[in-house]
Design a protein around this motif. Structure first.
Motif, PDB file in Angstrom:
ATOM      1  N   GLY A   1       3.019 -15.771   0.053  1.00 39.09           N
ATOM      2  CA  GLY A   1       3.508 -14.453   0.421  1.00 39.09           C
ATOM      3  C   GLY A   1       3.540 -13.504  -0.752  1.00 39.09           C
ATOM      4  O   GLY A   1       3.744 -13.910  -1.887  1.00 39.09           O
ATOM      5  N   THR A   2       3.333 -12.244  -0.466  1.00 41.49           N
ATOM      6  CA  THR A   2       3.488 -11.198  -1.462  1.00 41.49           C
ATOM      7  C   THR A   2       4.501 -10.195  -0.925  1.00 41.49           C
ATOM      8  O   THR A   2       5.119 -10.411   0.103  1.00 41.49           O
ATOM      9  CB  THR A   2       2.146 -10.515  -1.752  1.00 41.49           C
ATOM     10  N   ILE A   3       4.658  -9.115  -1.618  1.00 39.42           N
ATOM     11  CA  ILE A   3       5.575  -8.065  -1.197  1.00 39.42           C
ATOM     12  C   ILE A   3       4.899  -7.203  -0.123  1.00 39.42           C
ATOM     13  O   ILE A   3       3.678  -7.081  -0.113  1.00 39.42           O
ATOM     14  CB  ILE A   3       5.983  -7.233  -2.438  1.00 39.42           C
ATOM     15  N   ALA A   4       5.666  -6.623   0.780  1.00 42.48           N
ATOM     16  CA  ALA A   4       5.097  -5.857   1.893  1.00 42.48           C
ATOM     17  C   ALA A   4       5.400  -4.366   1.758  1.00 42.48           C
ATOM     18  O   ALA A   4       6.277  -3.951   0.996  1.00 42.48           O
ATOM     19  CB  ALA A   4       5.643  -6.380   3.216  1.00 42.48           C
ATOM     20  N   HIS A   5       4.681  -3.552   2.550  1.00 42.56           N
ATOM     21  CA  HIS A   5       4.895  -2.103   2.547  1.00 42.56           C
ATOM     22  C   HIS A   5       6.352  -1.760   2.825  1.00 42.56           C
ATOM     23  O   HIS A   5       6.883  -0.781   2.289  1.00 42.56           O
ATOM     24  CB  HIS A   5       4.023  -1.443   3.627  1.00 42.56           C
ATOM     25  N   GLU A   6       6.962  -2.541   3.684  1.00 42.72           N
ATOM     26  CA  GLU A   6       8.336  -2.267   4.115  1.00 42.72           C
ATOM     27  C   GLU A   6       9.290  -2.069   2.948  1.00 42.72           C
ATOM     28  O   GLU A   6      10.166  -1.200   2.980  1.00 42.72           O
ATOM     29  CB  GLU A   6       8.794  -3.427   4.997  1.00 42.72           C
ATOM     30  N   TRP A   7       9.135  -2.894   1.904  1.00 43.87           N
ATOM     31  CA  TRP A   7      10.047  -2.807   0.757  1.00 43.87           C
ATOM     32  C   TRP A   7       9.911  -1.440   0.075  1.00 43.87           C
ATOM     33  O   TRP A   7      10.907  -0.778  -0.212  1.00 43.87           O
ATOM     34  CB  TRP A   7       9.758  -3.936  -0.224  1.00 43.87           C
TER      35      TRP A   7
END
Length: 437
Positions: free
Chosen positions: A227-233
């Motif tokens: 997993g990586t970081i998502a747009h949501e953050w």
């Protein structure tokens, strides 16, 4: 589960979601435990209609999400496989229960007999709670659609198809992960795909199957959860903290939770466009304005726009910062196919994007060495079917659920593809002015 709901697409586990939902939930719990949020569903395939029966079955499924809870066995596995998830967070996750009352589902009939129509979905509640709805809700809606509305397909040859795709990628030396939970045809389809990928990875000595974004399937098949970081953050942080330096603020807040935890530090570049992420007006702090920040983050993920423009641009950026670009990783995750992966890999090989031996890569595997680029492949793996009646392609749903507000402040996403811009139009225009777009 009773016979009345036995065929309803209810997740088998709370871990039947993408890893970054858990890492983001932990970050929200740490920084924003009292923030309220809303999410909004969009069907990008606007010509595709749902049946009333499918939406009623979907409602039934959502009402049974209350039965899902983290087990002791899963908790122990998470402690071992994801040590960046803290004991405090795992305790929170163990106590977490879905609240179906947070999901507002409206069926909007358009046919004269009211049996076909659109569906509107909004999710409302504390951000730390509602954040877990997106992925399983989309997977549930997709599975329900293909149970009830589009039934002209079957599982024939799916295992062989997944194996063949993996074989081609592995023989070409590609490193890739399965990213297909949210738009899968069904849980069974994703499970079949994982079986095919695992079998190919055991047969082919080159390349690497890095893992899967689906935490439950990673547990079942002894794979690395990816997993990586998502747009949501970035969207939520920007709405709460301001757009002026939104990307760097979001990255620094993430570091407060994960910098020394062995968690992945792969930055997503396109929430407000990659232009805004890399270099924009002097009043805006971007990735290039802080070489130490750029050095700390292991690499960057491309999720929209032209993937063949991304590698050369990132290479030029790292060179301008005096950072050896061949110590950084590139992750590609936008609408990937086998042919697209092979073409991107060829370009990255030519650009010499390759991790040095001393550079630790992601996901706690000290033996894992990134070769050129890594690929997160989603719908192409988990929803690639043909119509039984004609042999033509049976199209997947093109659906999204995006964060739409936090504490009543609109959240927007610009993307490097204009047709993927989402959110309040007035706020979009403000963000464009901030970044000189």
């Amino acid at each position: 589960m009773s016979a009345a709901v036995s065929n309803v697409a209810i997740p088998q586990s709370i871990l039947d979601t993408d890893l970054y939902k858990l890492t983001m939930q932990q970050a929200v719990l740490h920084h924003f435990p009292d923030v309220l949020s809303t999410y909004h569903f969009t069907n990008r395939s606007s010509s595709v209609l749902f049946s009333r029966q499918s939406i009623e079955r979907f409602r039934t499924a959502v009402s049974h999400f209350t039965t899902i809870a983290l087990t002791d066995v899963e908790t122990q596995w998470l402690r071992k496989s994801c040590p960046y998830l803290t004991p405090e967070y795992l305790s929170y996750l163990a106590s977490y229960r879905y609240k179906p009352e947070q999901v507002k589902i409206r069926y909007v009939p358009v046919s004269s007999d009211d049996l076909q129509g659109y569906v509107e979905i909004d999710i409302v509640g504390p951000w730390v709670e509602t954040i877990l709805w997106e992925v399983p809700l989309m997977a549930c809606l997709s599975e329900t659609f293909f149970q009830v509305v589009d039934v002209d397909w079957n599982y024939d040859h799916q295992l062989d198809l997944a194996y063949s795709k993996a074989k081609t990628l592995l023989e070409a030396g590609c490193q890739f992960s399965e990213f297909g939970t949210r738009r899968r045809r069904s849980f069974e389809s994703q499970d079949i795909v994982i079986q095919g990928l695992v079998r190919a990875s055991k047969d082919i000595p080159t390349g690497k199957l890095s893992g899967t974004s689906n935490v439950h399937l990673a547990h079942l098949y002894d794979l690395t959860p990816i997993g990586t970081i998502a747009h949501e953050w970035f969207m939520g942080v920007a709405a709460l903290k301001g757009y002026q330096n939104a990307n760097t603020v979001a990255l620094r807040l993430w570091e407060e939770v994960y910098l020394n935890s062995q968690a992945p530090l792969i930055a997503l570049t396109d929430t407000f466009t990659t232009d805004a992420f890399i270099k924009r007006p002097t009043l805006v702090k971007d990735f290039m304005s802080d070489p130490e920040l750029a050095q700390r983050w292991t690499g960057l993920r491309q999720d929209s726009g032209d993937p063949f423009a991304f590698g050369p641009r990132v290479k030029k950026m790292y060179q301008a910062l005096g950072i050896p670009y061949n110590t950084k990783s590139l992750i590609y995750s936008d609408a990937l196919t086998v042919d697209k992966c092979l073409a991107i890999k060829k370009q990255c090989d030519e650009l010499n994007f390759e991790l040095g031996e001393s550079t630790a890569f992601l996901y706690l595997d000290p033996q894992l060495r990134l070769d050129s680029a890594s690929f997160g492949i989603g719908t192409f793996l988990t929803n690639d079917f043909k119509k039984v009646s004609t042999g033509e392609k049976s199209k997947a749903l093109n659906i999204v659920i995006k964060l739409s507000s936090v504490n009543d402040k609109p959240c927007v996403k610009l993307s490097d593809d204009l047709d993927k811009t989402t959110g309040d139009k007035h706020t979009v225009e403000i963000v464009k002015k901030v970044y000189g777009l």
